[in-house]
Write a protein that holds these residues in place. Structure first.
Motif, PDB file in Angstrom:
ATOM      1  N   LEU A 129       5.961  -4.272   5.015  1.00 57.16           N
ATOM      2  CA  LEU A 129       5.341  -4.847   3.822  1.00 57.16           C
ATOM      3  C   LEU A 129       4.836  -6.230   4.169  1.00 57.16           C
ATOM      4  N   ASN A 182       8.527   1.914   5.533  1.00 55.02           N
ATOM      5  CA  ASN A 182       7.822   1.464   4.336  1.00 55.02           C
ATOM      6  C   ASN A 182       8.659   1.887   3.122  1.00 55.02           C
ATOM      7  N   ASP A 188       8.095   1.890   0.094  1.00 56.81           N
ATOM      8  CA  ASP A 188       7.326   2.586  -0.945  1.00 56.81           C
ATOM      9  C   ASP A 188       7.439   4.102  -0.802  1.00 56.81           C
ATOM     10  N   LYS A 189       7.689   4.562   0.436  1.00 59.83           N
ATOM     11  CA  LYS A 189       7.662   5.998   0.699  1.00 59.83           C
ATOM     12  C   LYS A 189       9.046   6.657   0.624  1.00 59.83           C
ATOM     13  N   TYR A 232      -1.529   0.991  -8.348  1.00 61.56           N
ATOM     14  CA  TYR A 232      -0.316   1.698  -7.965  1.00 61.56           C
ATOM     15  C   TYR A 232       0.272   2.528  -9.089  1.00 61.56           C
ATOM     16  N   GLY A 243       4.468   1.180  -8.764  1.00 64.35           N
ATOM     17  CA  GLY A 243       4.480   2.219  -7.742  1.00 64.35           C
ATOM     18  C   GLY A 243       4.575   1.705  -6.334  1.00 64.35           C
ATOM     19  N   SER A 244       4.621   0.377  -6.169  1.00 64.55           N
ATOM     20  CA  SER A 244       4.736  -0.213  -4.829  1.00 64.55           C
ATOM     21  C   SER A 244       5.525  -1.507  -4.918  1.00 64.55           C
ATOM     22  N   PHE A 245       6.304  -1.775  -3.861  1.00 63.19           N
ATOM     23  CA  PHE A 245       7.044  -3.029  -3.820  1.00 63.19           C
ATOM     24  C   PHE A 245       6.118  -4.218  -3.541  1.00 63.19           C
ATOM     25  N   LYS A 255      10.665  -0.019  -8.280  1.00 64.32           N
ATOM     26  CA  LYS A 255       9.363   0.185  -7.624  1.00 64.32           C
ATOM     27  C   LYS A 255       8.328   0.675  -8.641  1.00 64.32           C
ATOM     28  N   ASN A 256       8.714   1.637  -9.476  1.00 62.65           N
ATOM     29  CA  ASN A 256       7.804   2.147 -10.506  1.00 62.65           C
ATOM     30  C   ASN A 256       7.457   1.079 -11.529  1.00 62.65           C
ATOM     31  N   THR A 307      -1.554  -4.226  -9.520  1.00 63.19           N
ATOM     32  CA  THR A 307      -0.611  -3.175  -9.883  1.00 63.19           C
ATOM     33  C   THR A 307      -1.316  -1.981 -10.480  1.00 63.19           C
TER      34      THR A 307
END
Length: 421
Positions: free
Chosen positions: A197, A138, A140-141, A212, A169-171, A164-165, A209
């Motif tokens: 994803l 993932n 995101d991590k 996130y 905070g997530s793709f 990402k930010n 968004t």
């Protein structure tokens, strides 16, 4: 029937055939004229970061603002030079890359300045690395360090995390992940089967968004933005490039100081949300007055540095253009040349040249018969006539005769004479 009657009948038949053919031609359905689409340059600023131009495909070049025709030229030029760009100087020679566009991209190009640096340690750091994927993951991590471990450079890793930010905070999806500028098509193809994803971006992505948003973990303390240095801004949560932008904005645009807290808000890298976080801690000291360190009345315009020009107030574009033009000329011989430089703040430069002296004693000058070929072919005032000069001087050894044979416009000849003995 008489012979004349046959002739009349034949003529009428031919006339009918012609009329029918004309009616068929004019009766065809009119083809729709293709709709005219006016293409305007996107006003959205690109979130640029360091990149290797050898890794970009056609779509990524378009994202950088090049037209389809320019992209085709770039890719063909890359094939001509051996399949990859080896230096910034070589990349700049592609006529699809304007001077303005090169200036915009130069600081982000992961290439040495010239081909001579190809084997240098610096260039080895720019060599393409193989992306290593151990299994499904993932994105995101992953931290910046983990992206580096995968095979990306530190700058690239920072850009991926920053993207990402930017998304909240997530793709969000594979689609959005693929849109990350730093991820080439080749690398995306390798990673796509392993990405944990969803394939498509949710319809309510703009609203989603909000789920996130990454909360700031920075412990703010009171600070004076007029004495905060690069490291200080980074400690406040800004990236190195953002921090440098804020320092440049303060030192160049505002001549060294923020007058009110709201002045910070005008710096484009400080978002409204970030400004609201910082505002309670901004403590401006009215007694702080940044003094100009350089005495420009004693700085030779042929020796002045990029940083000194910035200190005087020129932005990067103006300072870079002035230094670049001076380097090509091997030195200015009069102050008007400086004002004739492209992409400069003429008002500010006029103020500078009225203060600073110009020493021309070290500017190289030659006769046309003795000038080195490399100098002739590179000098802005001679390069378009260099081949002719080299040819004529094999026969003639008099500068006046060679100048006459060149048949230059008077203004071009006068420019040449500035650098002739």
């Amino acid at each position: 029937m008489r012979k004349n009657d046959y002739r009349k009948l034949a003529f009428m038949g031919i006339l009918m055939i012609v009329l029918l053919a004309f009616q068929t031609y004019t009766g065809r359905g009119k083809e729709d004229f293709p709709a005219v689409t006016f293409i305007t340059e996107s006003l959205a600023s690109l979130n640029l970061t360091d990149f290797d131009p050898n890794e970009l495909d056609a779509k990524q070049w378009k994202l950088l603002g090049f037209s389809e025709k320019q992209v085709s030229t770039l890719l063909n030029y890359k094939k001509i030079v051996g399949g990859q760009f080896t230096s910034k100087a070589q990349f700049k020679k592609c006529y699809a890359v304007s001077t303005e566009k090169f200036t915009e991209l130069e600081s982000y190009l992961l290439l040495p300045e010239t081909g001579k640096d190809h084997s240098s340690r610096k260039f080895k750091g720019y060599e393409k690395k193989e992306i290593i994927i151990s299994g499904k993951f993932n994105p995101d991590k992953l931290s910046a360090a983990q992206w580096v471990k995968m095979g990306f450079s530190e700058r690239q890793a920072e850009a991926i995390v920053k993207y990402k930010n930017y998304l909240g905070g997530s793709f969000v999806s594979k689609e959005k992940f693929k849109e990350c500028f730093i991820i080439s098509s080749e690398n995306y193809s390798k990673m796509e089967p392993y990405l944990l994803l969803p394939a498509k971006t949710p319809d309510d992505f703009k609203n989603s968004t909000k789920n996130y948003v990454v909360k700031s973990r920075i412990e703010y303390r009171n600070f004076d933005p007029n004495i905060t240095d690069l490291e200080g801004w980074k400690a406040l949560g800004f990236s190195e490039r953002q921090a440098q932008t804020i320092v440049n904005y303060r030192d160049r645009n505002l001549r060294g100081s923020f007058k009110t807290p709201e002045d910070l808000q005008k710096c484009f890298v400080i978002s409204p949300e970030k400004f609201q976080e910082l505002k309670p801690y901004i403590k401006l000291n009215p007694t702080v007055d940044k003094k100009q360190e350089t005495d420009f009345s004693k700085i030779d315009l042929n020796m002045i540095t990029f940083k000194q020009l910035q200190e005087f107030g020129l932005d990067e574009r103006s300072a870079g253009s002035m230094i670049g033009f001076r380097k090509k000329l091997r030195g200015f011989v009069n102050k008007q040349q400086i004002l004739d430089t492209y992409n400069i703040d003429k008002d500010l430069v006029q103020k500078l040249i009225s203060i600073a002296p110009l020493d021309v004693s070290n500017v190289p000058k030659y006769t046309l018969t003795e000038a080195p070929e490399e100098w002739l072919k590179d000098h802005p005032y001679f390069k378009y006539s260099a081949d002719k000069i080299i040819f004529y001087r094999t026969t003639y050894h008099d500068d006046k005769k060679i100048l006459k044979l060149l048949k230059l416009k008077p203004e071009y000849e006068e420019r040449m004479k500035l650098y002739l003995k």
